[in-house]
Write a protein that holds these residues in place. Sequence first.
Motif, PDB file in Angstrom:
ATOM      1  N   SER A   1       0.813  -1.213   0.000  1.00 36.00           N
ATOM      2  CA  SER A   1       0.000   0.000   0.000  1.00 36.00           C
ATOM      3  C   SER A   1       0.849   1.267   0.000  1.00 36.00           C
ATOM      4  O   SER A   1       0.327   2.368  -0.107  1.00 36.00           O
ATOM      5  N   GLY A   2       2.165   1.094   0.127  1.00 34.21           N
ATOM      6  CA  GLY A   2       3.043   2.256   0.104  1.00 34.21           C
ATOM      7  C   GLY A   2       3.652   2.605   1.443  1.00 34.21           C
ATOM      8  O   GLY A   2       4.510   3.483   1.529  1.00 34.21           O
ATOM      9  N   GLY A   3       3.226   1.913   2.497  1.00 35.36           N
ATOM     10  CA  GLY A   3       3.786   2.179   3.812  1.00 35.36           C
ATOM     11  C   GLY A   3       5.055   1.385   4.053  1.00 35.36           C
ATOM     12  O   GLY A   3       5.543   0.656   3.186  1.00 35.36           O
ATOM     13  N   TRP A   4       5.592   1.517   5.243  1.00 36.17           N
ATOM     14  CA  TRP A   4       6.803   0.791   5.628  1.00 36.17           C
ATOM     15  C   TRP A   4       6.495  -0.036   6.856  1.00 36.17           C
ATOM     16  O   TRP A   4       6.015   0.473   7.863  1.00 36.17           O
ATOM     17  N   HIS A   5       6.780  -1.313   6.763  1.00 37.80           N
ATOM     18  CA  HIS A   5       6.507  -2.226   7.880  1.00 37.80           C
ATOM     19  C   HIS A   5       7.774  -2.411   8.700  1.00 37.80           C
ATOM     20  O   HIS A   5       8.808  -2.804   8.168  1.00 37.80           O
ATOM     21  N   ARG A   6       7.703  -2.112   9.975  1.00 37.92           N
ATOM     22  CA  ARG A   6       8.818  -2.365  10.869  1.00 37.92           C
ATOM     23  C   ARG A   6       8.680  -3.764  11.454  1.00 37.92           C
ATOM     24  O   ARG A   6       7.589  -4.186  11.841  1.00 37.92           O
ATOM     25  N   ALA A   7       9.781  -4.466  11.533  1.00 38.11           N
ATOM     26  CA  ALA A   7       9.755  -5.791  12.140  1.00 38.11           C
ATOM     27  C   ALA A   7       9.193  -5.680  13.561  1.00 38.11           C
ATOM     28  O   ALA A   7       9.676  -4.884  14.366  1.00 38.11           O
ATOM     29  N   ARG A   8       8.179  -6.477  13.853  1.00 36.18           N
ATOM     30  CA  ARG A   8       7.533  -6.366  15.154  1.00 36.18           C
ATOM     31  C   ARG A   8       8.470  -6.755  16.301  1.00 36.18           C
ATOM     32  O   ARG A   8       8.302  -6.299  17.433  1.00 36.18           O
ATOM     33  N   MET A   9       9.461  -7.589  16.008  1.00 33.87           N
ATOM     34  CA  MET A   9      10.398  -7.987  17.058  1.00 33.87           C
ATOM     35  C   MET A   9      11.351  -6.869  17.454  1.00 33.87           C
ATOM     36  O   MET A   9      12.115  -7.019  18.411  1.00 33.87           O
TER      37      MET A   9
END
Length: 288
Positions: free
Chosen positions: A62-70
């Motif tokens: 969608s164009g966002g940036w996912h940060r690793a949840r860990m």
Amino acid sequence: MASRSLLLRRQRSWARRAGKVVDATGYLPTVNDNLRQPLSATALADFSVRGAAEFHDADVASGGWHRARMRAVHSSTALAANVFDFWSGVNSAPLAAALGLPAPIRRIVFEPHLPTGLAGNPANPDILLELESGDVVAIECKFSEWLLPRRQRAGLFGDRYFPPGRAVWREAGFPACQALADDLQSGRDYFRYLDGRQLLKHALGLQALRPARLSLIYLYFDWPGCLGELHRAEIARLAERTGKELGFRALTYQQLVVKLDGGPVLDYREYLARRYGLTARDVLAGGP
């Protein structure tokens, strides 16, 4: 909400005391900053194959940036890795004893995907223990999540769990679980702090493995006060309603670490005590 905010604030304070850079939302620069030691080769392989969203930063379509949840100091997956991955490289007999397992541990699996036989995503407990006896034990791990109460609503499960003319838990040999699932789906029963829906999904995934014996452990970070009491009451209610079908039992991280106290794991225990407040004193006091 206040209890969870306090827990998160304590975790951010730990990061600053440890000389780590932590942002206002509790995220560290890397996953390794959040771990006592880098993941073992087997755990790294598990997360790379099945837990990418937990371990890897990534672009989102969608164009966002996912940060690793860990990377989050409040990550329940990071807590599970800090507790369990240590035992991937040493004699795990003390862990098996602390968990009350009937046989030695052959393998620790992180982020297992257990097909339920239904369409859609598989069941995904945090840990799967394969025992030398052929038994399997799934462990659902919780840190701060349960401190956020859920609203009561019907229709918790997707349609695939209630196909016309079928009762999927009863077909799997879990009639008591079917009755509970029916009540949750209709809204006649609900849990505010315990994710009963998730645990019932894990039951289907475990049964699909056809083990000699299955067990489901709910391992959680306890918290003192009324919220902890309400959470424990819901755990007891689920255990009562499902009977012995799941081999279900609950254990707190505080209890687990105290039970590990006799092993030659001083640095490991000191890290957990310093990081999470997992000490005998905290257990006796009813929480951190």
